[in-house]
Design an enzyme around this catalytic site. Structure first.
Site, PDB file in Angstrom:
ATOM      1  N   CYS A 169      41.870   1.339   0.580  1.00  0.00           N
ATOM      2  CA  CYS A 169      43.326   1.368   0.488  1.00  0.00           C
ATOM      3  C   CYS A 169      43.906   0.064   1.032  1.00  0.00           C
ATOM      4  O   CYS A 169      43.175  -0.762   1.575  1.00  0.00           O
ATOM      5  CB  CYS A 169      43.877   2.535   1.297  1.00  0.00           C
ATOM      6  SG  CYS A 169      43.378   2.407   3.016  1.00  0.00           S
ATOM      7  N   CYS A 208      43.213  -1.225   4.560  1.00  0.00           N
ATOM      8  CA  CYS A 208      41.951  -1.926   4.851  1.00  0.00           C
ATOM      9  C   CYS A 208      42.205  -3.427   4.922  1.00  0.00           C
ATOM     10  O   CYS A 208      41.556  -4.145   5.685  1.00  0.00           O
ATOM     11  CB  CYS A 208      40.911  -1.671   3.760  1.00  0.00           C
ATOM     12  SG  CYS A 208      40.492   0.052   3.553  1.00  0.00           S
ATOM     13  N   ASP A 266      -9.548  -2.542  -3.971  1.00  0.00           N
ATOM     14  CA  ASP A 266      -9.354  -1.120  -4.180  1.00  0.00           C
ATOM     15  C   ASP A 266      -9.501  -0.911  -5.687  1.00  0.00           C
ATOM     16  O   ASP A 266      -9.177  -1.805  -6.457  1.00  0.00           O
ATOM     17  CB  ASP A 266      -7.946  -0.731  -3.709  1.00  0.00           C
ATOM     18  CG  ASP A 266      -7.707   0.743  -3.897  1.00  0.00           C
ATOM     19  OD1 ASP A 266      -8.579   1.530  -3.497  1.00  0.00           O
ATOM     20  OD2 ASP A 266      -6.659   1.113  -4.458  1.00  0.00           O
ATOM     21  N   ASP A 280      -2.518   1.578   0.454  1.00  0.00           N
ATOM     22  CA  ASP A 280      -3.576   0.947   1.240  1.00  0.00           C
ATOM     23  C   ASP A 280      -3.058   0.263   2.484  1.00  0.00           C
ATOM     24  O   ASP A 280      -3.797  -0.517   3.088  1.00  0.00           O
ATOM     25  CB  ASP A 280      -4.276  -0.125   0.395  1.00  0.00           C
ATOM     26  CG  ASP A 280      -4.602   0.371  -0.975  1.00  0.00           C
ATOM     27  OD1 ASP A 280      -5.239   1.409  -1.047  1.00  0.00           O
ATOM     28  OD2 ASP A 280      -4.199  -0.278  -1.954  1.00  0.00           O
TER      29      ASP A 280
END
Lengths: 119, 771
Positions: free
Chosen positions: B15, B18, B431, B663
């Site tokens: 608004c 602010c 992996d 991992d």
């Protein structure tokens, strides 16, 4: 040996002692930073030794007034910071140290040094 | 200092009140003279004194009152830095030109052999004094400006040495010129050395000019990355296309991208398709085809199609912003190898000053006549030849070029220490799932071994042929598996659920679902207790699989992962022995770059291993495909870390390559954790090196880059130390008693100027290294 030579030798020895004392035996004054601290970059860092609290954000405001190339960057390896310091501008580096100890910072060419004590 | 004006976006205003809060907050900041906030444009304009306040402070102050300031520094900062640097370089160039011309004239008029050809006016000492003075106090002013405050702090650097050295030469020459009689009275020829002072200043400044130009090249990579950012975005707002600054794009905005345009932020395509050039971010040279549902990365370039995407990451959250942050952090970090240079440089300048004093005393007391002249010239040579800069620049310039080179090729290195450790690696563990393989497994075989156990009576099928009954039983295996896996996030589960969806098999509701890490899942479906998982799960539930072992092993030896489905009627109070009902074989495709990536590492003499939760046979089959000999199979996710440590105990320096999410502990345990990343926070945090290009060949490339960077650093340090250690004694005159050789201070300045430039150039050679 002529008197001038003796005098040169005496002054030479005194000069060496003076150089050692002047550059290598200085005691740095620790300046405590609260939330933020201004560090003037001119022929080194002023203040050169700073104490900051652990676990809190401290703003280090670098203001470079020295045109020397050497000081145009500040490097704080332990905080992984490399910042360009434009002349006459305030550059804020925020650090939040996680552990206590002594951490160094230096100019880009590693000529001028400062210390941060985390307590 | 003049004030600056900065306009930036503000988020979170609801608004008009602010506006007042924000204006008050911004105006209260020290150094801000005025602040206006516009509610309609959601922008703030602040006039401030850059000497008193860093604009970055606006962000934190605005955040304190609950809003978000979008003070984007990036591209503007770089432009401004560039302009400032150019200004400095121009001024330096002018000083170099003036001092070398004036110095040259003095040299012509005073250098033995040359001076006879010079006009008489240049041989006049007073004229030389007039020519030398602006060089000493205008061109050389910077040396004094750096020296005086440094001495006030009781520190010294190279400028101190140059200032002392040239002042001694200039001061002596000026004295000789003004008081020649006094000099004569002590038996010396009143001959000035203005050429030494001026040429030294000219050459050192020339060295600095080239050094500054070369140094700019070391940080080019980061500037390039910052320059990649798009400046505007075309978003759809209220059914219209509007071009807005990139910092005003919010999450959820639909952004339209046309052919040839830069994608402004990260997001997901919601409409359209295209081929996108991601080379600038990932290093991947081939364009990538993207369709609806695919992610797009900000700063990449749309090549062919037009599409709309929903912004998912903006501002500092985008992948590019994270890459920039990571590279900046890496370039600010320190390699352990630098410690020795640090130690030396902290004592270097005072030691050189002490050596200069020693030189003066020795030459004055024990040197040949004219003793004062010899001692002065040699002292100046010692002060001038010492080059602490080369030591200071040796490591960081190479780290900057090395990390930048990596980033250009999709290899993000977390810090200098990681870059240093990577060159010592002699073991790399991959992996399997999602790293060596694409991580998108597909069902290859479904076998029904006991249809009676899983028949689903609720599905009425009527009268069927045997063939139909077999097909239904197969569907039931998949239905039960898909039902129970629906809630699981495992990649194998995804394959099963996807297959069921594709075959239009409806899944059934599941109760009491439980995932058992490293084993599988269990739950209750259609009144049956269902277990789906590996052998360990079957053993745990006492399910006999002996009769089907040869079929299972056959599938596994083909590199397929076999999941076993066991079932029993469900009783809440007691458990009834389950029986194996079916087998589902799932295979994951090995990445195209896997074999090449493994071979590249083996060529570097690095042992390559694979770690997986799969059983030994499947793991061996995959390992064979990619050329890996050492396999760690049937390793539960939480045991991967322990396996990494076991290899470290063999005395190896280990890198673990994984996806960075599952991992994380193993990546952290390894000496170097390498994430085949997507640039997510989690992956980047856990990893020492992130490969955003997901190319397995980049593992060897990263290690090669590290080796090359370390070689450059070692060469730089060797040169920097060697130069000082060997030439300072020469400047002191150590060769004079044996060969009659003395170092002219002018040559000392040439050597000094080239020494730091050569270190920077050597680091820049890394740029030419082909990754």
């Amino acid at each position: 040996m002529a008197i001038d030579k003796v005098l040169v030798a005496i002054f030479g020895v005194l000069g060496i002692f003076f150089t050692y004392w002047f550059f290598l035996m200085k005691k740095d004054k620790i300046v405590e930073a609260q939330d933020s601290i201004d560090i003037i970059v001119e022929g080194g860092y002023s203040p050169q030794v700073i104490s900051v609290p652990k676990g809190k954000i401290t703003k280090l405001n670098f203001i470079r007034k020295d045109p020397s190339d050497c000081l145009e960057e500040v490097i704080m390896p332990d905080f992984k910071v490399r910042r360009h310091l434009p002349l006459n501008q305030k550059i804020t580096v925020e650090i939040k140290p996680g552990q206590s100890g002594e951490f160094g910072f230096a100019c880009g060419m590693n000529m001028f040094h400062g210390k941060i004590f985390v307590r | 200092m003049s004030e600056k004006k900065l306009t930036f976006g503000i988020k979170g205003m609801t608004c008009a009140s602010c506006v007042r809060v924000l204006e008050k907050t911004l105006s209260r900041i020290e150094g801000v003279s005025s602040a206006t906030v516009n509610f309609a444009t959601e922008q703030a304009t602040v006039v401030y004194d850059p000497e008193k306040v860093d604009p970055k402070n606006f962000e934190s102050e605005v955040a304190n009152v609950g809003y978000k300031a979008l003070v984007e520094g990036g591209a503007e900062d770089v432009d401004e830095q560039k302009k400032e640097k150019q200004k400095e370089l121009n001024s330096l160039r002018n000083k170099v030109v003036v001092s070398l011309i004036l110095g040259g004239l003095i040299l012509w008029g005073s250098f033995p052999g040359l001076m006879d050809t010079a006009p008489a006016i240049l041989q006049n000492f007073w004229v030389q004094l007039i020519l030398a003075t602006p060089v000493q106090f205008w061109a050389g002013l910077g040396f004094y400006k750096a020296t005086i405050p440094a001495l006030r702090h009781r520190t010294a650097n190279m400028d101190t040495l140059v200032a002392i050295g040239t002042t001694v030469a200039y001061g002596y020459s000026a004295f000789v010129t003004v008081f020649p009689e006094i000099v004569k009275s002590i038996g010396m020829d009143p001959f000035p050395y203005f050429d030494v002072a001026t040429i030294i200043i000219g050459l050192i400044l020339l060295g600095r000019y080239f050094e500054a130009k070369a140094k700019a090249g070391t940080s080019e990579a980061i500037k390039k990355l910052i320059g990649l950012q798009a400046k505007t975005a075309r978003v759809l707002r209220g059914g219209k296309e509007v071009d807005i600054p990139i910092d005003q794009v919010i999450i959820g905005d639909i952004v339209r991208v046309r052919p040839g345009e830069k994608i402004p932020v990260d997001g997901v395509i919601v409409e359209g398709e295209s081929s996108i050039d991601e080379s600038m971010v990932t290093g991947e040279s081939l364009p990538v085809d993207k369709n609806k549902g695919d992610t797009v990365v900000g700063a990449t370039i749309n090549r062919t199609g037009t599409f709309n995407f929903r912004a998912t990451k903006v501002g500092q959250e985008t992948m590019l912003a994270q890459i920039i942050r990571l590279v900046q952090e890496a370039q600010g970090s320190k390699a352990p190898i630098q410690r020795i240079a640090d130690l030396v440089s902290s004592y270097f300048v005072p030691i050189v000053i002490m050596l200069a004093i020693v030189t003066f005393v020795i030459w004055y007391d024990f040197g040949p006549a004219p003793a004062l002249l010899f001692s002065l010239l040699n002292t100046v040579a010692v002060l001038i030849i010492a080059c602490p800069c080369a030591m200071g620049l040796a490591t960081p310039t190479a780290i900057m070029v090395g990390t930048g080179k990596g980033a250009e090729n999709g290899i993000l290195i977390k810090d200098a220490e990681s870059l240093e450790t990577a060159h010592k690696l002699n073991s790399v563990i991959f992996d399997k799932t999602g790293t060596l393989t694409k991580g998108k497994p597909e069902i290859t075989d479904i076998m029904v071994v006991n249809p009676g156990v899983i028949a689903i009576p609720t599905l009425r099928r009527g009268k069927q042929s045997q063939k139909d009954r077999r097909a239904d039983a197969r569907d039931d295996v998949l239905r039960l598996a898909a039902s129970i896996e629906k809630g699981s996030e495992h990649s194998l589960a995804e394959a099963i659920v996807k297959a069921a969806e594709e075959q239009k098999i409806e899944v059934l509701p599941v109760t009491q679902f439980k995932a058992i890490a490293g084993h599988g899942v269990e739950g209750v479906v259609d009144g049956k207790q269902i277990f789906l998982g590996n052998r360990k799960l079957m053993e745990r539930e006492n399910v006999t699989i002996n009769s089907y072992i040869s079929q299972i092993e056959k599938l596994e030896s083909e590199g397929k992962t076999v999941m076993m489905l066991a079932a029993s009627p469900y009783h809440p109070e007691r458990s009834e022995g389950s029986q194996l009902a079916g087998l589902i074989a799932v295979a994951d495709t090995v990445k195209e770059t896997a074999r090449e990536g493994v071979e590249a590492l083996q060529k570097l003499g690095i042992e390559v291993a694979m770690i997986t939760g799969d059983n030994q046979r499947t793991a061996n089959a995959i390992a064979k495909k990619v050329g890996i000999k050492r396999v760690f199979a049937e390793v539960l996710p939480d045991q991967k870390e322990a396996e990494v440590r076991k290899i470290q105990q063999e005395g190896k320096v280990v890198a673990m390559v994984g996806d960075g999410i599952n991992d994380a502990p193993a990546l952290a345990a390894a000496d170097i954790g390498i994430a085949m990343g997507t640039g997510t926070d989690v992956a980047i945090e856990a990893a020492d090196i992130t490969l955003i290009n997901k190319d397995l060949r980049s593992v060897a490339q990263a290690i090669n880059l590290s080796k090359k960077t370390m070689r450059t650093i070692k060469l730089n340090l060797f040169w920097a130390f060697g130069y000082n250690v060997s030439l300072i004694p020469v400047a002191m005159g150590i060769l004079y008693p044996f060969f009659g050789i003395l170092l002219n201070p002018i040559f000392a300045s040439i050597a000094m100027a080239t020494s730091s430039i050569s270190v920077v150039f050597n680091s820049l050679l890394l740029k030419r290294f082909k990754i």
